[in-house]
Scaffold this motif. Structure first.
Motif, PDB file in Angstrom:
ATOM      1  N   THR A  22       0.827  -1.203   0.000  1.00  0.00           N
ATOM      2  CA  THR A  22       0.000   0.000   0.000  1.00  0.00           C
ATOM      3  C   THR A  22       0.866   1.260   0.000  1.00  0.00           C
ATOM      4  O   THR A  22       0.641   2.187  -0.789  1.00  0.00           O
ATOM      5  CB  THR A  22      -0.952  -0.002   1.214  1.00  0.00           C
ATOM      6  OG1 THR A  22      -1.756  -1.176   1.161  1.00  0.00           O
ATOM      7  CG2 THR A  22      -1.836   1.226   1.233  1.00  0.00           C
ATOM      8  N   LEU A  26       1.218   4.213  -2.813  1.00  0.00           N
ATOM      9  CA  LEU A  26       1.054   5.627  -2.471  1.00  0.00           C
ATOM     10  C   LEU A  26       2.245   6.449  -2.977  1.00  0.00           C
ATOM     11  O   LEU A  26       2.070   7.516  -3.560  1.00  0.00           O
ATOM     12  CB  LEU A  26       0.927   5.812  -0.955  1.00  0.00           C
ATOM     13  CG  LEU A  26      -0.417   5.505  -0.333  1.00  0.00           C
ATOM     14  CD1 LEU A  26      -0.290   5.444   1.184  1.00  0.00           C
ATOM     15  CD2 LEU A  26      -1.448   6.543  -0.745  1.00  0.00           C
ATOM     16  N   PRO A  32      -4.890   7.292  -1.807  1.00  0.00           N
ATOM     17  CA  PRO A  32      -4.995   6.309  -0.722  1.00  0.00           C
ATOM     18  C   PRO A  32      -5.966   5.159  -0.989  1.00  0.00           C
ATOM     19  O   PRO A  32      -5.617   3.997  -0.734  1.00  0.00           O
ATOM     20  CB  PRO A  32      -5.444   7.153   0.481  1.00  0.00           C
ATOM     21  CG  PRO A  32      -4.881   8.510   0.186  1.00  0.00           C
ATOM     22  CD  PRO A  32      -4.982   8.670  -1.304  1.00  0.00           C
ATOM     23  N   ARG A  36      -4.858   1.225  -1.280  1.00  0.00           N
ATOM     24  CA  ARG A  36      -5.411   0.162  -0.425  1.00  0.00           C
ATOM     25  C   ARG A  36      -5.962  -0.990  -1.263  1.00  0.00           C
ATOM     26  O   ARG A  36      -5.768  -2.162  -0.939  1.00  0.00           O
ATOM     27  CB  ARG A  36      -6.497   0.720   0.489  1.00  0.00           C
ATOM     28  CG  ARG A  36      -5.956   1.425   1.714  1.00  0.00           C
ATOM     29  CD  ARG A  36      -7.058   1.735   2.727  1.00  0.00           C
ATOM     30  NE  ARG A  36      -7.979   2.753   2.249  1.00  0.00           N
ATOM     31  CZ  ARG A  36      -7.766   4.066   2.325  1.00  0.00           C
ATOM     32  NH1 ARG A  36      -6.656   4.514   2.873  1.00  0.00           N
ATOM     33  NH2 ARG A  36      -8.659   4.921   1.878  1.00  0.00           N
TER      34      ARG A  36
END
Length: 94
Positions: A22, A26, A32, A36
């Protein structure tokens, strides 16, 4: 999820950590929520003994599918910071 170990290039084993995927997404520019989703997608296909290069390849596929610029950013980071050779950049890791 069942605990699985990733096998690093030098043979070391370490637990798979979705947050690493993750955070990498990013840093590549993914927002975000997208980061995810990518982390969760890679976690779903992770298996015990999965080579770290395969994880890298899967993350790059997800980045490319969502936004090729994110994939490019990851590859630039690999080359500049992680000192991966130019031959490895852009090539699927296995």
């Amino acid at each position: 999820m069942e605990l699985v170990d990733v096998v690093k290039a030098d043979g070391r084993r370490e637990p798979f950590v979705r947050e690493k995927v993750t955070v990498s997404a990013l840093k590549s520019g993914a927002p975000p929520e997208e980061a995810r989703v990518i982390g969760e997608a890679v976690e779903r296909i992770a298996y015990d003994g999965m080579p770290s290069g395969e994880i890298r390849h899967r993350v790059l596929e997800h980045l490319h599918e969502r936004n090729p610029e994110w994939e490019k950013n990851w590859l630039i980071y690999d080359r500049a910071v992680k000192k991966r050779g130019a031959a490895a950049v852009g090539q699927p890791a296995r």
